[in-house]
Enzyme design. Structure first.
Site, PDB file in Angstrom:
ATOM      1  N   CYS A 161     -15.363   4.035   3.628  1.00  0.00           N
ATOM      2  CA  CYS A 161     -16.678   3.822   3.018  1.00  0.00           C
ATOM      3  C   CYS A 161     -16.601   2.520   2.230  1.00  0.00           C
ATOM      4  N   ASP A 185       0.785  -1.232   0.000  1.00  0.00           N
ATOM      5  CA  ASP A 185       0.000   0.000   0.000  1.00  0.00           C
ATOM      6  C   ASP A 185       0.823   1.291   0.000  1.00  0.00           C
ATOM      7  N   CYS A 192     -16.333  -6.876 -15.712  1.00  0.00           N
ATOM      8  CA  CYS A 192     -17.580  -6.384 -15.122  1.00  0.00           C
ATOM      9  C   CYS A 192     -18.753  -6.564 -16.084  1.00  0.00           C
ATOM     10  N   CYS A 202     -14.966  11.451  -2.883  1.00  0.00           N
ATOM     11  CA  CYS A 202     -15.016  10.104  -2.287  1.00  0.00           C
ATOM     12  C   CYS A 202     -14.982  10.175  -0.753  1.00  0.00           C
ATOM     13  N   CYS A 257     -21.823  -0.608  -8.749  1.00  0.00           N
ATOM     14  CA  CYS A 257     -21.016   0.207  -7.826  1.00  0.00           C
ATOM     15  C   CYS A 257     -21.145   1.696  -8.158  1.00  0.00           C
ATOM     16  N   CYS A 305     -22.708   4.464  -5.397  1.00  0.00           N
ATOM     17  CA  CYS A 305     -21.848   5.468  -4.732  1.00  0.00           C
ATOM     18  C   CYS A 305     -22.694   6.672  -4.309  1.00  0.00           C
TER      19      CYS A 305
HETATM   20  C1  B12 Z   1      -4.547   6.242  -2.820  1.00  0.00           C
HETATM   21  C2  B12 Z   1      -5.347   5.019  -2.463  1.00  0.00           C
HETATM   22  C3  B12 Z   1      -6.658   5.210  -2.078  1.00  0.00           C
HETATM   23  C4  B12 Z   1      -7.384   6.540  -2.249  1.00  0.00           C
HETATM   24  C5  B12 Z   1      -7.720   6.707  -3.751  1.00  0.00           C
HETATM   25  C6  B12 Z   1      -8.390   5.439  -4.338  1.00  0.00           C
HETATM   26  C7  B12 Z   1      -8.206   5.225  -5.837  1.00  0.00           C
HETATM   27  N1  B12 Z   1      -9.074   4.409  -6.398  1.00  0.00           N
HETATM   28  O1  B12 Z   1      -7.293   5.759  -6.454  1.00  0.00           O
HETATM   29  C8  B12 Z   1      -8.622   6.371  -1.320  1.00  0.00           C
HETATM   30  C9  B12 Z   1      -8.311   6.943   0.064  1.00  0.00           C
HETATM   31  C10 B12 Z   1      -9.922   6.997  -1.817  1.00  0.00           C
HETATM   32  C11 B12 Z   1      -8.686   4.850  -1.208  1.00  0.00           C
HETATM   33  C12 B12 Z   1      -9.831   4.185  -0.848  1.00  0.00           C
HETATM   34  C13 B12 Z   1      -9.924   2.812  -0.744  1.00  0.00           C
HETATM   35  N2  B12 Z   1      -8.910   1.938  -0.793  1.00  0.00           N
HETATM   36 CO1  B12 Z   1      -7.101   2.417  -1.356  1.00  0.00          CO
HETATM   37  N3  B12 Z   1      -5.381   2.692  -2.072  1.00  0.00           N
HETATM   38  C14 B12 Z   1      -4.764   3.726  -2.535  1.00  0.00           C
HETATM   39  C15 B12 Z   1      -3.371   3.361  -3.084  1.00  0.00           C
HETATM   40  C16 B12 Z   1      -2.328   3.792  -2.055  1.00  0.00           C
HETATM   41  C17 B12 Z   1      -3.032   3.989  -4.447  1.00  0.00           C
HETATM   42  C18 B12 Z   1      -4.132   3.809  -5.508  1.00  0.00           C
HETATM   43  C19 B12 Z   1      -3.802   4.556  -6.771  1.00  0.00           C
HETATM   44  O2  B12 Z   1      -2.741   4.408  -7.349  1.00  0.00           O
HETATM   45  N4  B12 Z   1      -4.698   5.444  -7.200  1.00  0.00           N
HETATM   46  C20 B12 Z   1      -4.466   6.268  -8.339  1.00  0.00           C
HETATM   47  C21 B12 Z   1      -5.482   5.999  -9.411  1.00  0.00           C
HETATM   48  C22 B12 Z   1      -5.156   6.829 -10.629  1.00  0.00           C
HETATM   49  O3  B12 Z   1      -5.327   4.678  -9.732  1.00  0.00           O
HETATM   50  P1  B12 Z   1      -6.495   3.639 -10.085  1.00  0.00           P
HETATM   51  O4  B12 Z   1      -7.779   3.904  -9.455  1.00  0.00           O
HETATM   52  O5  B12 Z   1      -5.888   2.319  -9.860  1.00  0.00           O
HETATM   53  O6  B12 Z   1      -6.759   3.864 -11.645  1.00  0.00           O
HETATM   54  C23 B12 Z   1      -5.773   3.792 -12.592  1.00  0.00           C
HETATM   55  C24 B12 Z   1      -5.477   2.360 -13.106  1.00  0.00           C
HETATM   56  O7  B12 Z   1      -6.141   1.372 -12.342  1.00  0.00           O
HETATM   57  C25 B12 Z   1      -5.894   2.424 -14.539  1.00  0.00           C
HETATM   58  N5  B12 Z   1      -7.075   1.600 -14.837  1.00  0.00           N
HETATM   59  C26 B12 Z   1      -8.321   1.791 -14.432  1.00  0.00           C
HETATM   60  N6  B12 Z   1      -9.103   0.849 -14.959  1.00  0.00           N
HETATM   61  C27 B12 Z   1      -8.314   0.060 -15.720  1.00  0.00           C
HETATM   62  C28 B12 Z   1      -8.620  -1.072 -16.487  1.00  0.00           C
HETATM   63  C29 B12 Z   1      -7.590  -1.687 -17.197  1.00  0.00           C
HETATM   64  C30 B12 Z   1      -7.920  -2.880 -18.000  1.00  0.00           C
HETATM   65  C31 B12 Z   1      -6.261  -1.177 -17.128  1.00  0.00           C
HETATM   66  C32 B12 Z   1      -5.150  -1.804 -17.863  1.00  0.00           C
HETATM   67  C33 B12 Z   1      -5.989  -0.046 -16.337  1.00  0.00           C
HETATM   68  C34 B12 Z   1      -7.031   0.539 -15.652  1.00  0.00           C
HETATM   69  O8  B12 Z   1      -6.220   3.753 -14.890  1.00  0.00           O
HETATM   70  C35 B12 Z   1      -6.374   4.562 -13.751  1.00  0.00           C
HETATM   71  C36 B12 Z   1      -5.740   5.909 -13.989  1.00  0.00           C
HETATM   72  O9  B12 Z   1      -4.335   5.791 -14.118  1.00  0.00           O
HETATM   73  C37 B12 Z   1      -3.491   1.802  -3.215  1.00  0.00           C
HETATM   74  C38 B12 Z   1      -2.201   1.014  -2.938  1.00  0.00           C
HETATM   75  C39 B12 Z   1      -1.186   1.151  -4.073  1.00  0.00           C
HETATM   76  N7  B12 Z   1       0.043   1.491  -3.748  1.00  0.00           N
HETATM   77  O10 B12 Z   1      -1.533   0.939  -5.224  1.00  0.00           O
HETATM   78  C40 B12 Z   1      -4.605   1.459  -2.182  1.00  0.00           C
HETATM   79  C41 B12 Z   1      -5.615   0.354  -2.533  1.00  0.00           C
HETATM   80  C42 B12 Z   1      -6.070   0.584  -3.941  1.00  0.00           C
HETATM   81  N8  B12 Z   1      -6.734   0.617  -1.635  1.00  0.00           N
HETATM   82  C43 B12 Z   1      -7.337  -0.433  -1.229  1.00  0.00           C
HETATM   83  C44 B12 Z   1      -8.539  -0.446  -0.467  1.00  0.00           C
HETATM   84  C45 B12 Z   1      -8.924  -1.760   0.189  1.00  0.00           C
HETATM   85  C46 B12 Z   1      -9.325   0.715  -0.350  1.00  0.00           C
HETATM   86  C47 B12 Z   1     -10.751   0.856   0.206  1.00  0.00           C
HETATM   87  C48 B12 Z   1     -11.657  -0.339  -0.048  1.00  0.00           C
HETATM   88  C49 B12 Z   1     -10.724   1.171   1.722  1.00  0.00           C
HETATM   89  C50 B12 Z   1     -12.079   1.664   2.268  1.00  0.00           C
HETATM   90  N9  B12 Z   1     -13.051   0.798   2.430  1.00  0.00           N
HETATM   91  O11 B12 Z   1     -12.269   2.824   2.553  1.00  0.00           O
HETATM   92  C51 B12 Z   1     -11.236   2.119  -0.516  1.00  0.00           C
HETATM   93  C52 B12 Z   1     -11.894   1.796  -1.876  1.00  0.00           C
HETATM   94  C53 B12 Z   1     -12.303   3.025  -2.655  1.00  0.00           C
HETATM   95  C54 B12 Z   1     -12.194   2.788  -4.171  1.00  0.00           C
HETATM   96  N10 B12 Z   1     -13.318   2.513  -4.803  1.00  0.00           N
HETATM   97  O12 B12 Z   1     -11.079   2.838  -4.720  1.00  0.00           O
HETATM   98  C55 B12 Z   1      -6.668  -1.711  -1.741  1.00  0.00           C
HETATM   99  C56 B12 Z   1      -7.500  -2.289  -2.893  1.00  0.00           C
HETATM  100  C57 B12 Z   1      -7.374  -3.787  -3.070  1.00  0.00           C
HETATM  101  C58 B12 Z   1      -8.167  -4.223  -4.302  1.00  0.00           C
HETATM  102  N11 B12 Z   1      -9.035  -5.220  -4.125  1.00  0.00           N
HETATM  103  O13 B12 Z   1      -8.013  -3.677  -5.384  1.00  0.00           O
HETATM  104  C59 B12 Z   1      -5.249  -1.144  -2.209  1.00  0.00           C
HETATM  105  C60 B12 Z   1      -4.621  -1.841  -3.418  1.00  0.00           C
HETATM  106  C61 B12 Z   1      -4.318  -1.283  -0.966  1.00  0.00           C
HETATM  107  C62 B12 Z   1      -3.825  -2.712  -0.754  1.00  0.00           C
HETATM  108  N12 B12 Z   1      -2.517  -2.922  -0.790  1.00  0.00           N
HETATM  109  O14 B12 Z   1      -4.584  -3.640  -0.562  1.00  0.00           O
HETATM  110  N13 B12 Z   1      -7.509   4.270  -1.543  1.00  0.00           N
HETATM  111  S1  SF4 Z   2     -20.331  -3.676  -8.983  1.00  0.00           S
HETATM  112 FE1  SF4 Z   2     -18.782  -2.497 -10.075  1.00  0.00          FE
HETATM  113  S2  SF4 Z   2     -16.871  -3.623  -9.803  1.00  0.00           S
HETATM  114 FE2  SF4 Z   2     -18.557  -5.068  -9.286  1.00  0.00          FE
HETATM  115  S3  SF4 Z   2     -18.990  -6.120 -11.224  1.00  0.00           S
HETATM  116 FE3  SF4 Z   2     -20.388  -4.376 -11.116  1.00  0.00          FE
HETATM  117  S4  SF4 Z   2     -19.303  -2.736 -12.240  1.00  0.00           S
HETATM  118 FE4  SF4 Z   2     -17.779  -4.312 -11.748  1.00  0.00          FE
HETATM  119  S1  SF4 Z   3     -15.625   4.500  -1.319  1.00  0.00           S
HETATM  120 FE1  SF4 Z   3     -15.746   6.416  -2.502  1.00  0.00          FE
HETATM  121  S2  SF4 Z   3     -16.214   5.701  -4.569  1.00  0.00           S
HETATM  122 FE2  SF4 Z   3     -16.736   3.993  -3.199  1.00  0.00          FE
HETATM  123  S3  SF4 Z   3     -18.930   4.299  -2.712  1.00  0.00           S
HETATM  124 FE3  SF4 Z   3     -17.744   5.301  -1.101  1.00  0.00          FE
HETATM  125  S4  SF4 Z   3     -17.666   7.432  -1.796  1.00  0.00           S
HETATM  126 FE4  SF4 Z   3     -18.179   6.202  -3.590  1.00  0.00          FE
END
Ligand code: B12
Ligand code: SF4
Ligand code: SF4
Length: 293
Positions: free
Chosen positions: A232, A123, A179, A204, A185, A189
Protein backbone atom coordinates in the site's frame (compact mmCIF):
# COMPACT_ATOMS: atom_id res chain seq x y z
CA UNK A 1 37.55 14.38 3.92
CA UNK A 2 39.86 11.35 4.45
CA UNK A 3 40.59 9.25 1.31
CA UNK A 4 38.62 6.11 2.32
CA UNK A 5 35.46 8.11 2.98
CA UNK A 6 35.95 9.97 -0.29
CA UNK A 7 36.38 6.68 -2.22
CA UNK A 8 33.23 5.23 -0.64
CA UNK A 9 31.14 8.27 -1.56
CA UNK A 10 32.51 8.39 -5.11
CA UNK A 11 31.62 4.73 -5.59
CA UNK A 12 28.18 5.24 -4.03
CA UNK A 13 27.46 8.20 -6.33
CA UNK A 14 28.60 6.18 -9.35
CA UNK A 15 26.21 3.36 -8.36
CA UNK A 16 23.32 5.86 -8.25
CA UNK A 17 22.77 6.35 -4.50
CA UNK A 18 21.22 9.75 -3.76
CA UNK A 19 22.81 10.05 -0.34
CA UNK A 20 25.20 8.28 2.01
CA UNK A 21 26.19 9.15 5.56
CA UNK A 22 28.61 7.71 8.08
CA UNK A 23 27.75 7.54 11.76
CA UNK A 24 28.68 5.60 14.87
CA UNK A 25 27.60 1.94 15.06
CA UNK A 26 27.26 2.30 18.82
CA UNK A 27 24.11 1.08 20.60
CA UNK A 28 20.96 3.20 20.77
CA UNK A 29 19.94 4.58 24.13
CA UNK A 30 17.15 3.67 26.54
CA UNK A 31 14.75 6.19 24.97
CA UNK A 32 14.64 4.33 21.63
CA UNK A 33 14.39 0.93 23.36
CA UNK A 34 11.57 2.10 25.63
CA UNK A 35 9.65 3.53 22.68
CA UNK A 36 10.00 0.22 20.85
CA UNK A 37 9.00 -1.83 23.96
CA UNK A 38 5.87 0.32 24.31
CA UNK A 39 5.08 -0.30 20.64
CA UNK A 40 5.43 -4.06 21.16
CA UNK A 41 3.41 -3.96 24.39
CA UNK A 42 0.54 -2.34 22.48
CA UNK A 43 0.48 -5.32 20.08
CA UNK A 44 1.38 -3.07 17.14
CA UNK A 45 3.70 -5.70 15.65
CA UNK A 46 0.64 -7.88 14.88
CA UNK A 47 1.93 -11.42 14.17
CA UNK A 48 5.50 -10.39 13.36
CA UNK A 49 6.77 -12.42 16.32
CA UNK A 50 10.38 -12.04 15.16
CA UNK A 51 10.24 -8.47 16.51
CA UNK A 52 9.95 -9.89 20.05
CA UNK A 53 12.71 -12.45 19.54
CA UNK A 54 15.13 -9.84 18.19
CA UNK A 55 14.00 -6.89 20.30
CA UNK A 56 17.30 -5.79 21.84
CA UNK A 57 19.52 -6.73 18.91
CA UNK A 58 17.80 -4.12 16.70
CA UNK A 59 19.37 -1.39 18.80
CA UNK A 60 22.86 -2.90 19.04
CA UNK A 61 24.58 -3.00 15.64
CA UNK A 62 27.59 -4.81 17.16
CA UNK A 63 25.32 -7.83 17.75
CA UNK A 64 25.34 -8.22 13.94
CA UNK A 65 29.06 -7.53 13.44
CA UNK A 66 31.43 -7.95 16.35
CA UNK A 67 33.44 -4.78 17.05
CA UNK A 68 31.38 -2.73 14.57
CA UNK A 69 32.56 0.87 14.90
CA UNK A 70 30.87 2.71 12.03
CA UNK A 71 27.70 2.45 9.98
CA UNK A 72 27.50 3.75 6.42
CA UNK A 73 23.87 4.34 5.57
CA UNK A 74 22.75 4.63 1.93
CA UNK A 75 19.55 6.10 0.56
CA UNK A 76 18.18 5.64 -2.92
CA UNK A 77 15.09 7.17 -4.49
CA UNK A 78 12.91 4.45 -6.10
CA UNK A 79 10.19 6.77 -7.44
CA UNK A 80 8.80 6.76 -10.96
CA UNK A 81 5.48 8.02 -12.33
CA UNK A 82 2.72 5.64 -13.39
CA UNK A 83 2.45 2.05 -12.28
CA UNK A 84 -0.39 -0.23 -11.28
CA UNK A 85 -2.31 1.05 -8.24
CA UNK A 86 -3.06 -2.49 -7.07
CA UNK A 87 0.59 -3.10 -6.22
CA UNK A 88 2.88 -0.85 -4.17
CA UNK A 89 5.35 0.94 -6.43
CA UNK A 90 8.39 -0.59 -4.75
CA UNK A 91 7.19 -4.12 -5.57
CA UNK A 92 6.71 -3.61 -9.33
CA UNK A 93 10.43 -3.67 -10.17
CA UNK A 94 13.45 -5.84 -9.48
CA UNK A 95 13.73 -6.74 -5.79
CA UNK A 96 15.54 -3.87 -4.01
CA UNK A 97 17.27 -6.33 -1.68
CA UNK A 98 19.07 -7.76 -4.73
CA UNK A 99 19.69 -4.42 -6.45
CA UNK A 100 21.06 -2.63 -3.39
CA UNK A 101 23.20 -5.58 -2.30
CA UNK A 102 24.76 -5.78 -5.78
CA UNK A 103 25.61 -2.07 -5.70
CA UNK A 104 26.70 -1.91 -2.07
CA UNK A 105 29.04 -4.89 -2.60
CA UNK A 106 30.98 -2.67 -5.01
CA UNK A 107 31.20 0.15 -2.48
CA UNK A 108 32.77 -2.15 0.11
CA UNK A 109 36.14 -2.47 -1.69
CA UNK A 110 37.98 0.52 -0.06
CA UNK A 111 36.92 -0.78 3.36
CA UNK A 112 38.25 -4.27 2.59
CA UNK A 113 41.49 -2.78 1.29
CA UNK A 114 41.88 -0.91 4.60
CA UNK A 115 41.55 -4.20 6.54
CA UNK A 116 38.00 -3.77 7.83
CA UNK A 117 35.38 -6.48 8.34
CA UNK A 118 32.00 -5.56 6.91
CA UNK A 119 28.35 -6.62 6.98
CA UNK A 120 25.77 -5.44 4.47
CA UNK A 121 22.23 -5.08 5.85
CA UNK A 122 19.20 -4.35 3.68
CA UNK A 123 15.85 -4.65 5.40
CA UNK A 124 16.06 -8.24 6.63
CA UNK A 125 18.65 -7.95 9.43
CA UNK A 126 17.45 -7.20 12.96
CA UNK A 127 18.64 -3.60 12.77
CA UNK A 128 16.76 -0.33 13.32
CA UNK A 129 17.64 1.03 9.87
CA UNK A 130 15.52 4.18 10.04
CA UNK A 131 17.08 5.21 13.35
CA UNK A 132 20.55 4.69 11.85
CA UNK A 133 19.53 6.77 8.81
CA UNK A 134 18.39 9.51 11.19
CA UNK A 135 21.69 9.31 13.07
CA UNK A 136 23.66 9.49 9.80
CA UNK A 137 21.70 12.61 8.75
CA UNK A 138 19.85 11.18 5.74
CA UNK A 139 16.49 12.78 6.54
CA UNK A 140 13.87 12.78 9.29
CA UNK A 141 11.28 10.25 10.53
CA UNK A 142 7.86 11.36 9.34
CA UNK A 143 4.41 10.70 10.80
CA UNK A 144 4.06 7.81 8.36
CA UNK A 145 7.11 6.38 10.24
CA UNK A 146 9.34 6.55 7.13
CA UNK A 147 12.55 8.50 6.47
CA UNK A 148 11.48 11.66 4.64
CA UNK A 149 13.61 14.02 2.58
CA UNK A 150 12.81 17.33 0.89
CA UNK A 151 14.10 15.93 -2.40
CA UNK A 152 11.76 12.95 -2.77
CA UNK A 153 9.61 12.64 0.36
CA UNK A 154 9.25 9.03 1.52
CA UNK A 155 10.13 7.29 -1.78
CA UNK A 156 13.50 5.88 -0.62
CA UNK A 157 15.08 2.57 0.19
CA UNK A 158 17.75 2.29 2.85
CA UNK A 159 20.81 0.08 3.09
CA UNK A 160 23.53 -0.15 5.74
CA UNK A 161 27.14 -1.30 5.72
CA UNK A 162 28.50 -2.00 9.20
CA UNK A 163 32.27 -1.90 9.44
CA UNK A 164 34.90 -2.48 12.11
CA UNK A 165 36.73 0.63 10.87
CA UNK A 166 36.51 3.92 12.72
CA UNK A 167 35.46 6.36 9.98
CA UNK A 168 34.87 10.11 9.98
CA UNK A 169 31.22 11.09 10.40
CA UNK A 170 30.45 12.79 7.10
CA UNK A 171 28.42 12.22 3.97
CA UNK A 172 26.73 13.64 0.88
CA UNK A 173 23.07 14.42 0.20
CA UNK A 174 22.50 14.88 3.95
CA UNK A 175 19.61 16.99 5.20
CA UNK A 176 17.56 17.94 8.22
CA UNK A 177 13.88 18.77 8.38
CA UNK A 178 10.57 17.98 10.05
CA UNK A 179 6.91 17.34 9.25
CA UNK A 180 5.91 20.55 11.04
CA UNK A 181 2.14 20.68 11.46
CA UNK A 182 1.41 18.39 8.51
CA UNK A 183 -0.76 15.29 9.09
CA UNK A 184 -1.62 14.43 5.49
CA UNK A 185 -0.39 10.82 5.67
CA UNK A 186 -2.33 10.19 8.90
CA UNK A 187 -5.52 11.49 7.28
CA UNK A 188 -4.91 9.62 4.01
CA UNK A 189 -4.45 6.20 5.59
CA UNK A 190 -7.61 4.25 4.62
CA UNK A 191 -7.55 2.15 7.81
CA UNK A 192 -6.37 4.70 10.43
CA UNK A 193 -3.25 2.63 11.01
CA UNK A 194 -1.07 5.66 11.85
CA UNK A 195 -1.29 7.14 15.32
CA UNK A 196 0.80 8.84 17.96
CA UNK A 197 2.55 5.52 18.73
CA UNK A 198 3.53 4.96 15.11
CA UNK A 199 2.14 2.28 12.84
CA UNK A 200 -0.37 -0.32 14.01
CA UNK A 201 0.45 -3.29 11.78
CA UNK A 202 -2.85 -5.01 12.69
CA UNK A 203 -4.64 -2.38 10.60
CA UNK A 204 -1.97 -1.70 7.97
CA UNK A 205 -2.82 -2.90 4.46
CA UNK A 206 0.86 -3.18 3.67
CA UNK A 207 1.37 -5.63 6.54
CA UNK A 208 -1.82 -7.57 5.82
CA UNK A 209 -1.10 -7.95 2.11
CA UNK A 210 2.67 -8.53 2.29
CA UNK A 211 3.46 -10.23 5.56
CA UNK A 212 0.36 -12.23 6.31
CA UNK A 213 -0.64 -15.36 4.46
CA UNK A 214 -3.75 -14.86 2.32
CA UNK A 215 -5.38 -18.03 3.65
CA UNK A 216 -5.05 -16.71 7.23
CA UNK A 217 -6.79 -13.39 6.59
CA UNK A 218 -10.19 -12.75 8.21
CA UNK A 219 -13.12 -11.35 6.22
CA UNK A 220 -12.56 -8.00 7.93
CA UNK A 221 -8.89 -7.98 6.92
CA UNK A 222 -9.76 -8.93 3.34
CA UNK A 223 -12.18 -6.02 3.19
CA UNK A 224 -9.47 -3.61 4.43
CA UNK A 225 -7.21 -4.83 1.61
CA UNK A 226 -9.98 -4.36 -0.99
CA UNK A 227 -8.67 -4.73 -4.55
CA UNK A 228 -5.01 -4.25 -3.57
CA UNK A 229 -2.81 -7.19 -4.41
CA UNK A 230 0.47 -6.38 -2.65
CA UNK A 231 1.47 -3.47 -0.39
CA UNK A 232 0.00 0.00 0.00
CA UNK A 233 1.34 3.46 -0.88
CA UNK A 234 -1.41 5.78 0.41
CA UNK A 235 0.70 7.33 3.20
CA UNK A 236 3.57 7.83 0.74
CA UNK A 237 1.44 9.36 -2.01
CA UNK A 238 -0.06 11.83 0.48
CA UNK A 239 3.29 13.31 1.52
CA UNK A 240 3.77 16.84 0.08
CA UNK A 241 7.55 16.37 0.03
CA UNK A 242 7.17 13.48 -2.41
CA UNK A 243 4.93 15.28 -4.91
CA UNK A 244 7.79 16.56 -7.09
CA UNK A 245 10.01 13.52 -6.63
CA UNK A 246 12.25 12.89 -9.64
CA UNK A 247 12.52 9.42 -11.17
CA UNK A 248 15.02 7.00 -9.64
CA UNK A 249 18.66 7.19 -10.74
CA UNK A 250 18.69 3.39 -10.76
CA UNK A 251 17.46 1.94 -14.06
CA UNK A 252 16.37 -1.25 -12.24
CA UNK A 253 13.53 0.69 -10.56
CA UNK A 254 12.27 2.15 -13.84
CA UNK A 255 11.53 -1.25 -15.39
CA UNK A 256 8.27 -2.74 -14.20
CA UNK A 257 6.05 -5.78 -14.50
CA UNK A 258 2.59 -5.38 -16.08
CA UNK A 259 -0.54 -7.05 -14.83
CA UNK A 260 -3.67 -8.23 -16.60
CA UNK A 261 -6.85 -6.47 -15.48
CA UNK A 262 -8.27 -9.60 -13.88
CA UNK A 263 -5.07 -10.43 -11.98
CA UNK A 264 -5.54 -12.26 -8.68
CA UNK A 265 -2.95 -12.59 -5.91
CA UNK A 266 -2.25 -16.20 -6.93
CA UNK A 267 -1.70 -15.20 -10.56
CA UNK A 268 1.15 -12.89 -9.46
CA UNK A 269 3.22 -16.03 -8.89
CA UNK A 270 3.83 -16.41 -12.63
CA UNK A 271 4.75 -12.81 -13.40
CA UNK A 272 6.56 -11.62 -10.30
CA UNK A 273 9.85 -13.55 -10.56
CA UNK A 274 12.72 -11.38 -9.31
CA UNK A 275 10.44 -8.75 -7.70
CA UNK A 276 9.76 -8.44 -3.95
CA UNK A 277 6.41 -10.17 -4.60
CA UNK A 278 8.11 -13.48 -5.34
CA UNK A 279 9.29 -13.55 -1.71
CA UNK A 280 5.65 -13.94 -0.68
CA UNK A 281 5.43 -17.27 -2.48
CA UNK A 282 8.53 -18.67 -0.80
CA UNK A 283 7.11 -19.38 2.64
CA UNK A 284 6.50 -22.54 4.57
CA UNK A 285 2.90 -23.70 4.71
CA UNK A 286 2.97 -23.95 8.52
CA UNK A 287 3.78 -20.28 9.15
CA UNK A 288 1.20 -17.64 9.96
CA UNK A 289 3.37 -14.86 8.63
CA UNK A 290 6.07 -14.99 6.01
CA UNK A 291 9.68 -15.30 7.08
CA UNK A 292 11.77 -12.25 6.22
CA UNK A 293 14.87 -12.73 4.14
C1 B12 B 1 8.73 -4.50 9.52
C2 B12 B 1 8.79 -3.53 8.37
C3 B12 B 1 7.60 -3.18 7.77
C4 B12 B 1 6.24 -3.52 8.37
C5 B12 B 1 6.00 -2.58 9.58
C6 B12 B 1 6.27 -1.10 9.21
C7 B12 B 1 6.67 -0.19 10.37
N1 B12 B 1 6.52 1.10 10.16
O1 B12 B 1 7.14 -0.65 11.41
C8 B12 B 1 5.28 -3.31 7.17
C9 B12 B 1 5.07 -4.63 6.43
C10 B12 B 1 3.91 -2.72 7.51
C11 B12 B 1 6.12 -2.39 6.29
C12 B12 B 1 5.58 -1.59 5.33
C13 B12 B 1 6.31 -0.74 4.52
N2 B12 B 1 7.65 -0.71 4.41
CO1 B12 B 1 8.85 -1.63 5.64
N3 B12 B 1 10.12 -2.29 6.86
C14 B12 B 1 10.04 -2.99 7.95
C15 B12 B 1 11.41 -3.18 8.61
C16 B12 B 1 11.90 -4.59 8.31
C17 B12 B 1 11.42 -2.95 10.14
C18 B12 B 1 10.74 -1.65 10.58
C19 B12 B 1 10.67 -1.55 12.08
O2 B12 B 1 11.65 -1.68 12.79
N4 B12 B 1 9.46 -1.38 12.62
C20 B12 B 1 9.25 -1.36 14.03
C21 B12 B 1 8.69 -0.03 14.46
C22 B12 B 1 8.56 -0.01 15.96
O3 B12 B 1 9.63 0.89 14.09
P1 B12 B 1 9.35 2.36 13.51
O4 B12 B 1 8.11 2.50 12.76
O5 B12 B 1 10.60 2.73 12.83
O6 B12 B 1 9.13 3.26 14.81
C23 B12 B 1 10.04 3.34 15.83
C24 B12 B 1 11.18 4.37 15.61
O7 B12 B 1 11.17 4.89 14.29
C25 B12 B 1 10.93 5.38 16.68
N5 B12 B 1 10.50 6.69 16.15
C26 B12 B 1 9.36 6.99 15.56
N6 B12 B 1 9.34 8.29 15.27
C27 B12 B 1 10.51 8.81 15.72
C28 B12 B 1 11.00 10.12 15.68
C29 B12 B 1 12.25 10.37 16.24
C30 B12 B 1 12.77 11.75 16.19
C31 B12 B 1 13.00 9.32 16.84
C32 B12 B 1 14.33 9.55 17.44
C33 B12 B 1 12.48 8.01 16.85
C34 B12 B 1 11.24 7.80 16.29
O8 B12 B 1 9.91 4.93 17.54
C35 B12 B 1 9.20 3.85 16.98
C36 B12 B 1 8.93 2.82 18.05
O9 B12 B 1 10.13 2.22 18.50
C37 B12 B 1 12.26 -2.07 7.89
C38 B12 B 1 13.73 -2.42 7.65
C39 B12 B 1 14.56 -2.38 8.93
N7 B12 B 1 15.31 -3.42 9.21
O10 B12 B 1 14.51 -1.40 9.66
C40 B12 B 1 11.49 -1.87 6.56
C41 B12 B 1 11.37 -0.45 5.98
C42 B12 B 1 10.99 0.47 7.11
N8 B12 B 1 10.24 -0.54 5.06
C43 B12 B 1 10.35 0.19 4.02
C44 B12 B 1 9.34 0.39 3.04
C45 B12 B 1 9.76 1.03 1.73
C46 B12 B 1 8.01 0.02 3.31
C47 B12 B 1 6.74 0.36 2.51
C48 B12 B 1 6.75 1.72 1.84
C49 B12 B 1 6.44 -0.73 1.45
C50 B12 B 1 5.02 -0.64 0.86
N9 B12 B 1 4.75 0.31 0.01
O11 B12 B 1 4.15 -1.43 1.16
C51 B12 B 1 5.66 0.25 3.60
C52 B12 B 1 5.44 1.58 4.34
C53 B12 B 1 4.45 1.49 5.47
C54 B12 B 1 4.80 2.45 6.61
N10 B12 B 1 4.13 3.58 6.66
O12 B12 B 1 5.71 2.16 7.41
C55 B12 B 1 11.69 0.93 3.98
C56 B12 B 1 11.47 2.40 4.38
C57 B12 B 1 12.48 3.37 3.80
C58 B12 B 1 12.21 4.77 4.34
N11 B12 B 1 12.10 5.74 3.44
O13 B12 B 1 12.10 4.98 5.54
C59 B12 B 1 12.53 0.11 5.07
C60 B12 B 1 13.55 0.91 5.88
C61 B12 B 1 13.25 -1.02 4.26
C62 B12 B 1 14.48 -0.51 3.51
N12 B12 B 1 15.65 -1.05 3.82
O14 B12 B 1 14.41 0.35 2.66
N13 B12 B 1 7.44 -2.46 6.61
S1 SF4 C 1 2.57 13.55 4.84
FE1 SF4 C 1 3.20 12.63 6.78
S2 SF4 C 1 5.37 12.17 6.55
FE2 SF4 C 1 4.85 13.65 4.90
S3 SF4 C 1 5.29 15.66 5.81
FE3 SF4 C 1 3.13 15.25 6.20
S4 SF4 C 1 3.11 14.31 8.26
FE4 SF4 C 1 5.22 14.20 7.51
S1 SF4 D 1 0.80 1.54 4.17
FE1 SF4 D 1 -0.34 1.10 6.06
S2 SF4 D 1 -0.11 2.99 7.24
FE2 SF4 D 1 0.38 3.53 5.11
S3 SF4 D 1 -1.60 4.21 4.22
FE3 SF4 D 1 -1.38 2.03 3.77
S4 SF4 D 1 -2.53 1.07 5.44
FE4 SF4 D 1 -2.06 3.14 6.12
Amino acid sequence: MPPIEEDIFNLARAEGFDAAGICSAGPFGPQEKTRFREWLKGGNNAQMAWFEREADRRFEPSSLLEDAKSAIVFRTNFFRRGGDGRIALYAQSEDYHTVLRRKMAKVVSPLEAAGGRQKICIDTSPLAEKLLALRAGLGWIGRNTLIITKQNGPWSFLGVILTTLELEHCGYGLEKGSCGGCRKCVDACPTQALGKNGLDARKCISYLSIEKRRDRLSQEELSLIGNRLFGCDECLKACPFGKAAPSSNMGEFLETISLPEDASFESLKNISEGTPISRAFRFEKSRKTRPRG
